[in-house]
Design a protein around this motif. Sequence first.
Motif, PDB file in Angstrom:
ATOM      1  N   VAL A   1       0.868  -1.182   0.000  1.00 39.14           N
ATOM      2  CA  VAL A   1       0.000   0.000   0.000  1.00 39.14           C
ATOM      3  C   VAL A   1       0.900   1.225   0.000  1.00 39.14           C
ATOM      4  CG1 VAL A   1      -1.790   1.280   1.229  1.00 39.14           C
ATOM      5  CG2 VAL A   1      -1.801  -1.216   1.292  1.00 39.14           C
ATOM      6  N   LEU A   2       0.645   2.135  -0.935  1.00 35.61           N
ATOM      7  CA  LEU A   2       1.460   3.343  -1.048  1.00 35.61           C
ATOM      8  C   LEU A   2       0.541   4.552  -1.164  1.00 35.61           C
ATOM      9  CD1 LEU A   2       4.277   4.658  -1.433  1.00 35.61           C
ATOM     10  CD2 LEU A   2       3.959   4.304  -3.894  1.00 35.61           C
ATOM     11  N   THR A   3       0.807   5.585  -0.370  1.00 38.97           N
ATOM     12  CA  THR A   3       0.044   6.832  -0.424  1.00 38.97           C
ATOM     13  C   THR A   3       0.919   7.919  -1.034  1.00 38.97           C
ATOM     14  OG1 THR A   3      -1.234   6.199   1.534  1.00 38.97           O
ATOM     15  CG2 THR A   3      -1.248   8.528   0.926  1.00 38.97           C
ATOM     16  N   VAL A   4       0.400   8.574  -2.071  1.00 38.43           N
ATOM     17  CA  VAL A   4       1.120   9.644  -2.769  1.00 38.43           C
ATOM     18  C   VAL A   4       0.174  10.822  -2.950  1.00 38.43           C
ATOM     19  CG1 VAL A   4       2.565   7.958  -3.968  1.00 38.43           C
ATOM     20  CG2 VAL A   4       0.512   8.832  -5.095  1.00 38.43           C
ATOM     21  N   HIS A   5       0.701  11.889  -3.530  1.00 43.62           N
ATOM     22  CA  HIS A   5      -0.114  13.067  -3.839  1.00 43.62           C
ATOM     23  C   HIS A   5      -0.235  13.231  -5.350  1.00 43.62           C
ATOM     24  CE1 HIS A   5       1.129  13.912   0.319  1.00 43.62           C
ATOM     25  NE2 HIS A   5      -0.069  14.467   0.391  1.00 43.62           N
ATOM     26  N   ARG A   6      -1.255  13.953  -5.770  1.00 46.97           N
ATOM     27  CA  ARG A   6      -1.407  14.231  -7.198  1.00 46.97           C
ATOM     28  C   ARG A   6      -0.123  14.850  -7.730  1.00 46.97           C
ATOM     29  NH1 ARG A   6      -6.738  17.273  -8.851  1.00 46.97           N
ATOM     30  NH2 ARG A   6      -5.024  18.560  -9.451  1.00 46.97           N
ATOM     31  N   GLY A   7       0.286  14.387  -8.902  1.00 44.80           N
ATOM     32  CA  GLY A   7       1.515  14.880  -9.505  1.00 44.80           C
ATOM     33  C   GLY A   7       2.743  14.068  -9.160  1.00 44.80           C
ATOM     34  N   ASP A   8       2.631  13.188  -8.165  1.00 46.07           N
ATOM     35  CA  ASP A   8       3.756  12.325  -7.815  1.00 46.07           C
ATOM     36  C   ASP A   8       3.885  11.200  -8.835  1.00 46.07           C
ATOM     37  OD1 ASP A   8       4.246  13.822  -5.555  1.00 46.07           O
ATOM     38  OD2 ASP A   8       3.373  12.381  -4.154  1.00 46.07           O
ATOM     39  N   ARG A   9       5.095  10.687  -8.969  1.00 45.38           N
ATOM     40  CA  ARG A   9       5.384   9.577  -9.893  1.00 45.38           C
ATOM     41  C   ARG A   9       5.669   8.330  -9.061  1.00 45.38           C
ATOM     42  NH1 ARG A   9       6.857   9.274 -15.075  1.00 45.38           N
ATOM     43  NH2 ARG A   9       7.040  11.530 -15.173  1.00 45.38           N
ATOM     44  N   VAL A  10       5.097   7.215  -9.511  1.00 43.28           N
ATOM     45  CA  VAL A  10       5.365   5.927  -8.882  1.00 43.28           C
ATOM     46  C   VAL A  10       6.080   5.062  -9.915  1.00 43.28           C
ATOM     47  CG1 VAL A  10       4.394   3.905  -7.737  1.00 43.28           C
ATOM     48  CG2 VAL A  10       3.286   6.142  -7.475  1.00 43.28           C
ATOM     49  N   VAL A  11       7.205   4.478  -9.517  1.00 45.90           N
ATOM     50  CA  VAL A  11       7.977   3.604 -10.395  1.00 45.90           C
ATOM     51  C   VAL A  11       7.941   2.199  -9.801  1.00 45.90           C
ATOM     52  CG1 VAL A  11      10.232   3.132 -11.434  1.00 45.90           C
ATOM     53  CG2 VAL A  11       9.512   5.506 -11.024  1.00 45.90           C
ATOM     54  N   TRP A  12       7.434   1.246 -10.573  1.00 47.15           N
ATOM     55  CA  TRP A  12       7.450  -0.155 -10.185  1.00 47.15           C
ATOM     56  C   TRP A  12       8.675  -0.793 -10.826  1.00 47.15           C
ATOM     57  CZ3 TRP A  12       2.913   2.450 -10.701  1.00 47.15           C
ATOM     58  CH2 TRP A  12       1.940   2.283  -9.712  1.00 47.15           C
ATOM     59  N   VAL A  13       9.527  -1.420 -10.025  1.00 46.43           N
ATOM     60  CA  VAL A  13      10.763  -2.040 -10.496  1.00 46.43           C
ATOM     61  C   VAL A  13      10.631  -3.556 -10.322  1.00 46.43           C
ATOM     62  CG1 VAL A  13      13.258  -2.198 -10.181  1.00 46.43           C
ATOM     63  CG2 VAL A  13      12.089  -0.015  -9.791  1.00 46.43           C
ATOM     64  N   ASN A  14      10.760  -4.290 -11.414  1.00 50.22           N
ATOM     65  CA  ASN A  14      10.623  -5.745 -11.371  1.00 50.22           C
ATOM     66  C   ASN A  14      11.974  -6.400 -11.072  1.00 50.22           C
ATOM     67  OD1 ASN A  14      10.046  -8.419 -11.619  1.00 50.22           O
ATOM     68  ND2 ASN A  14       9.284  -8.318 -13.714  1.00 50.22           N
ATOM     69  N   ARG A  15      12.114  -6.932  -9.871  1.00 48.26           N
ATOM     70  CA  ARG A  15      13.346  -7.625  -9.470  1.00 48.26           C
ATOM     71  C   ARG A  15      13.136  -9.139  -9.417  1.00 48.26           C
ATOM     72  NH1 ARG A  15      15.320  -3.428  -4.913  1.00 48.26           N
ATOM     73  NH2 ARG A  15      15.927  -1.763  -6.331  1.00 48.26           N
ATOM     74  N   ASP A  16      11.998  -9.596  -9.946  1.00 45.26           N
ATOM     75  CA  ASP A  16      11.752 -11.029 -10.030  1.00 45.26           C
ATOM     76  C   ASP A  16      12.408 -11.597 -11.283  1.00 45.26           C
ATOM     77  OD1 ASP A  16      10.487 -12.284  -7.882  1.00 45.26           O
ATOM     78  OD2 ASP A  16       8.499 -11.583  -8.466  1.00 45.26           O
ATOM     79  N   LEU A  17      12.344 -12.904 -11.431  1.00 45.81           N
ATOM     80  CA  LEU A  17      12.967 -13.574 -12.564  1.00 45.81           C
ATOM     81  C   LEU A  17      12.030 -13.703 -13.768  1.00 45.81           C
ATOM     82  CD1 LEU A  17      14.776 -16.435 -10.605  1.00 45.81           C
ATOM     83  CD2 LEU A  17      15.740 -14.283 -11.465  1.00 45.81           C
ATOM     84  N   PHE A  18      10.789 -13.243 -13.624  1.00 48.66           N
ATOM     85  CA  PHE A  18       9.812 -13.364 -14.695  1.00 48.66           C
ATOM     86  C   PHE A  18       8.972 -12.108 -14.770  1.00 48.66           C
ATOM     87  CE2 PHE A  18       7.689 -14.682 -10.907  1.00 48.66           C
ATOM     88  CZ  PHE A  18       8.523 -15.651 -10.364  1.00 48.66           C
ATOM     89  N   PRO A  19       8.250 -11.896 -15.879  1.00 50.10           N
ATOM     90  CA  PRO A  19       7.476 -10.666 -16.047  1.00 50.10           C
ATOM     91  C   PRO A  19       6.280 -10.575 -15.103  1.00 50.10           C
ATOM     92  CG  PRO A  19       7.300 -12.066 -18.011  1.00 50.10           C
ATOM     93  CD  PRO A  19       8.192 -12.759 -17.039  1.00 50.10           C
TER      94      PRO A  19
END
Length: 95
Positions: free
Chosen positions: A29-47
Amino acid sequence: MATSLAGFCEAAGTTYQVVIEQMRFDPPVLTVHRGDRVVWVNRDLFPHTVTGMSKAFDSHEISPNASWSYVARQTGRYRYLCTLHTTMRGTLIVQ
């Protein structure tokens, strides 16, 4: 003038990171504000995907060692999942 201010607000937004690893989103769960950027980084071995249950956003497949970003433009609570592994779920809260 309003366009310039909107661009300025977006540029001034904070960037947050969600790590995809061991078949889960961290933090779940992540709380951000309008205009913020969220980056999801895949560190698993599959998509994986980051797909909003309300169809608000969809990363499509994120390959291992790749990332996908989303700029939060509207307030709300957005539940999301990985469509390839539907037990993987998270929530993005935009204030």
